[in-house]
Design an enzyme around this catalytic site. Structure first.
Site, mmCIF file in Angstrom:
data_model
loop_
_atom_site.group_PDB
_atom_site.id
_atom_site.type_symbol
_atom_site.label_atom_id
_atom_site.label_comp_id
_atom_site.label_asym_id
_atom_site.label_seq_id
_atom_site.Cartn_x
_atom_site.Cartn_y
_atom_site.Cartn_z
ATOM 1 N N LYS A 21 0.849 -1.198 0.000
ATOM 2 C CA LYS A 21 0.000 0.000 0.000
ATOM 3 C C LYS A 21 0.885 1.249 0.000
ATOM 4 O O LYS A 21 0.968 1.998 0.966
ATOM 5 C CB LYS A 21 -0.938 -0.022 1.194
ATOM 6 C CG LYS A 21 -1.942 -1.173 1.124
ATOM 7 C CD LYS A 21 -2.767 -1.289 2.381
ATOM 8 C CE LYS A 21 -3.726 -2.492 2.291
ATOM 9 N NZ LYS A 21 -4.477 -2.709 3.537
ATOM 10 N N LYS B 207 -4.336 -15.181 -0.955
ATOM 11 C CA LYS B 207 -5.412 -14.536 -0.215
ATOM 12 C C LYS B 207 -6.749 -15.214 -0.523
ATOM 13 O O LYS B 207 -6.803 -16.175 -1.286
ATOM 14 C CB LYS B 207 -5.444 -13.039 -0.570
ATOM 15 C CG LYS B 207 -4.135 -12.326 -0.231
ATOM 16 C CD LYS B 207 -4.093 -10.931 -0.808
ATOM 17 C CE LYS B 207 -4.898 -9.954 0.005
ATOM 18 N NZ LYS B 207 -4.225 -9.558 1.257
#
Length: 279
Positions: free
Chosen positions: A136, A168
């Site tokens: 991020k 994920k």
């Protein structure tokens, strides 16, 4: 650690793009000053901070005018107090003024990241848990901010989507199960680390059985982390993640997890207050 060659190319590319964005077809304000006029300038911190970004500042003036000289009073990774002189420059006045904003933009942003990281690392003092960054980051500044994390005393998670697997929820759904996803990862790139994100203890059990290297505990509460650490018993590394802020860091680390990853240290930063003045 970030490969030095990757870092060098990142610095050059970052600065090239930033100068092209700022200068366009030329700095018309700088043309108000005679081309031959020389000047000195000083960069000062207006708040306590951890310095980061020297290579980007140096590259800014190298691309603009290689004859500009820079004399640093501190080095990347050093803590400085408000009012400290960071840097003195000497060269053509036009060059100093044309490069000022680009240089300070890099310095204030990367120093902000390093400063935020150091604050979080200090909260973990005396514990074995290590602080990790995430992907991020600010667009175009991935390597730069990852470098700033190192300057602040943190560690890098994967640099991108190419150097490690992070399996994920959507990967698991698409592959059919955690076990299937891990097995496929081992076939595709046997030497790459494999991390699995889990949301329950049952998923943790499957991730360990499947042979994961690291398991990310996504949004576990502290009781869940304690149980995960107990169950894992050192068989894999555990990473706590999910909206963690500085106030929670120590309590989370005391559960026994190996890593804590935080997106806020790169995406929620507040640029350090710097100024450059001609002398």
């Amino acid at each position: 650690m970030i490969d030095r060659e990757i870092l060098r190319h990142s610095v050059i590319g970052n600065v090239f793009q930033a100068l092209r964005e700022d200068l366009g077809d030329g700095d018309i304000s700088a043309r108000l000053i005679p081309a031959e006029r020389m000047a000195q300038a000083r960069v000062i911190s207006r708040e306590d901070m951890v310095l980061c970004g020297q290579d980007w500042v140096a590259e800014t003036f190298r691309q603009l005018d290689p004859e500009v000289t820079l004399h640093w009073s501190v080095a990347d990774g050093m803590a400085v107090r408000a009012g400290a002189t960071l840097l003195e420059l000497h060269g053509r006045a036009r060059s100093l003024l044309s490069g000022e904003r680009t240089a300070l933009n890099f310095l204030q942003t990367l120093s902000a990241t390093a400063t935020a990281v150091q604050s979080c690392v200090q909260a973990l003092a005396g514990l074995s848990t290590r602080l990790l960054d995430t992907r991020k980051t600010l667009p175009g500044l991935r390597i730069a901010q990852k470098y700033a994390v190192l300057c602040g005393g943190g560690e890098n998670h994967r640099l991108g989507l190419y150097d490690a697997f992070l399996i994920k929820e959507n990967h698991i759904l698409a592959c059919g199960s955690i076990s299937a996803a891990v097995a496929q990862a081992r076939q595709l790139a046997a030497g790459k680390p494999v991390e699995v994100e889990v949301e329950t203890l049952a998923e943790l059990q499957e991730a360990i059985s499947a042979g994961s290297d690291i398991v990310m505990l996504d949004n576990f509460d502290r009781a869940g982390m304690i149980e995960a650490v107990r169950y894992t018993a050192g068989r894999v590394k555990l990473e706590a993640s999910g909206g963690i802020d500085r106030a929670e860091l120590r309590a989370i680390a005391e559960t026994g997890v190996d890593f804590i990853s935080m997106g806020s240290i790169t995406k929620h930063i507040h640029a350090c207050d710097l100024s450059m003045r001609l002398l």
